[in-house]
Design an enzyme around this catalytic site. Structure first.
Site, PDB file in Angstrom:
ATOM      1  N   LYS A  67       0.836  -1.209   0.000  1.00 47.61           N
ATOM      2  CA  LYS A  67       0.000   0.000   0.000  1.00 47.61           C
ATOM      3  C   LYS A  67       0.877   1.269   0.000  1.00 47.61           C
ATOM      4  O   LYS A  67       0.650   2.179  -0.801  1.00 47.61           O
ATOM      5  CB  LYS A  67      -0.941  -0.005   1.219  1.00 47.61           C
ATOM      6  N   THR A  68       1.869   1.303   0.885  1.00 49.13           N
ATOM      7  CA  THR A  68       2.754   2.476   0.929  1.00 49.13           C
ATOM      8  C   THR A  68       3.498   2.610  -0.398  1.00 49.13           C
ATOM      9  O   THR A  68       3.657   3.710  -0.938  1.00 49.13           O
ATOM     10  CB  THR A  68       3.769   2.320   2.087  1.00 49.13           C
ATOM     11  N   ASP A 112      -1.642   6.650   6.122  1.00 53.22           N
ATOM     12  CA  ASP A 112      -1.622   5.224   6.438  1.00 53.22           C
ATOM     13  C   ASP A 112      -2.559   4.981   7.619  1.00 53.22           C
ATOM     14  O   ASP A 112      -2.787   5.894   8.423  1.00 53.22           O
ATOM     15  CB  ASP A 112      -0.176   4.839   6.813  1.00 53.22           C
ATOM     16  N   THR A 161      -5.891  -1.430   6.808  1.00 52.32           N
ATOM     17  CA  THR A 161      -5.938  -2.885   6.914  1.00 52.32           C
ATOM     18  C   THR A 161      -7.348  -3.303   7.338  1.00 52.32           C
ATOM     19  O   THR A 161      -7.656  -4.472   7.406  1.00 52.32           O
ATOM     20  CB  THR A 161      -4.944  -3.378   7.988  1.00 52.32           C
ATOM     21  N   ARG A 220       6.590  -8.104   1.829  1.00 50.61           N
ATOM     22  CA  ARG A 220       7.451  -7.629   2.928  1.00 50.61           C
ATOM     23  C   ARG A 220       8.132  -8.810   3.620  1.00 50.61           C
ATOM     24  O   ARG A 220       9.318  -8.765   3.913  1.00 50.61           O
ATOM     25  CB  ARG A 220       6.641  -6.836   3.948  1.00 50.61           C
TER      26      ARG A 220
END
Ligand SMILES: Nc1ncnc2c1ncn2[C@@H]1O[C@H](COP(=O)(O)OP(=O)(O)OP(=O)(O)O)[C@@H](O)[C@H]1O
Length: 346
Positions: A67-68, A112, A161, A220
């Site tokens: 997302k980032t 975020d 999330t 990640r």
């Protein structure tokens, strides 16, 4: 309790720097998420052709899926400046007003964990997103007045999330919502091949597959496991081959399905302490010493996805696969399951 290898967010400066170095800079470099990528591409191109700021974008999905990275790409592809903030940092409407009023025209504002923003700020955001304007309240009580303040046009990229926690009026103001999905092994293989290339590390295909299959569908985590494998190969003077991957990941307690300590603790609690369930979220979280939010947004989506637990109206229930994976036998059921239904937040 959270395992540093699979923790939802980076825990150290070194990790942040490592992530930063491997972050794709353009949509073309971004692996997987084909649907979301195509939709974003169209949205950005349309904005470019009309010489306007792109619509507001909501990115929803579990931690570590990009997302980032996508927010940075939105800014980078349009050569726009990027401002980064987060829901927990916006605890008053004033925090948001300060942020919004300092944006330059065309800037991309990334928030975020937008579901964790204060309610008062959320309401201010509605008007800002719709009309590029906010009302600043001056004074108190009967003498209070609101002064309108025009903002520079901006694109809000919100990440969450927990999209279910966003109020409808906020969700409706995003022009586009991308639901990011877990990556399959082939996509993770591509993420790893790219990362190994950037790190100048020789990583054969069978070693990549071994890492990919233990990465919980999450880039990640794939990159973090790769880092540990690289360390292992370096320290032992070995190539980063499949044997090194197995040995390194065994050392770090990542099992062949990619389950870490917290996943196993959650599974074991459901199996041993609650006889396979059903058990409510907060009871489960307390029994493994974690926040309900972490269990719900980090552990559960993956365990559900790989068929280890299911969510029922009465709580979380272990599947036969979970009993098998942990080498345990389900109890012989009587007429009723007793003693687990003292919380209702299922
Ligand atoms: N599609 C992708 N292709 C290649 N690498 C990726 C991709 N998505 C994520 N990554 C890698 O995974 C790391 C984590 O991604 P990112 O920080 O964007 O996740 P996130 O969804 O924003 O997580 P959080 O919810 O914790 O903020 C990045 O550093 C990047 O290197």
């Amino acid at each position: 309790m959270t395992d540093p290898l699979t923790a939802p967010t980076p825990e150290s400066e070194a990790e942040l720097a490592f992530e930063g170095a491997l972050r794709p800079r353009s949509l073309a470099e971004f692996v997987g998420q084909q649907k979301a990528r195509g939709q974003l591409q169209l949205l950005l191109r349309a904005a470019e052709l009309q010489a306007r700021t792109p619509d507001h974008i909501l990115l929803a999905g579990p931690p570590g899926l990009g997302k980032t990275t996508l927010a940075m790409i939105v800014a980078h592809e349009g050569a726009r400046p990027l401002r980064m903030s987060s829901g927990p940092a916006i605890q008053h409407a004033g925090d948001l007003a300060a942020l919004l009023s300092s944006l330059v025209p065309g800037e991309v504002l990334f928030i975020d964990e937008i579901h964790r923003m204060a309610r008062s700020a959320e309401e201010m955001l509605y008007l800002a997103m719709e009309d590029f304007r906010i009302d600043i309240m001056v004074g108190k009580g009967a003498g209070a007045t609101s002064i309108p303040l025009d903002l520079a046009p901006f694109t809000l990229v919100g990440a969450t999330t927990r999209s279910g926690l966003l109020p409808n009026p906020l969700r409706d103001r995003f022009g586009f919502t991308a639901h990011l999905e877990f990556y399959d092994d082939a996509e993770l293989d591509e993420v790893l091949a790219r990362a190994a290339r950037l790190l100048g590390l020789e990583l054969p295909a069978d070693a990549r597959i071994e890492i990919a299959s233990r990465s919980r569908g999450t880039p990640r985590i794939a990159n973090r496991l790769l880092r540990r494998v690289r360390d292992y190969a370096l320290v032992h003077g070995r190539p980063a081959d499949r044997e090194s991957v197995r040995a390194a990941l065994e050392l770090y307690d990542v099992d062949p399905l990619g389950l870490d300590r917290l996943d196993r603790a959650v599974l074991d609690a459901i199996l041993s302490r609650f006889d396979g369930g059903p058990v409510g979220l907060s009871t489960l979280a307390v029994s493994v010493g974690e926040e309900p939010e972490t269990v719900e947004s980090v552990v559960e989506p993956f365990l559900v996805r790989i068929g280890m637990i299911s969510r029922t109206p009465r709580g979380r229930v272990a599947t036969p696969r979970a009993w098998e994976h942990r080498g345990m036998r389900p109890p012989v059921r009587g007429a009723a399951v007793a003693g687990t239904l003292f919380d209702d937040d299922v």
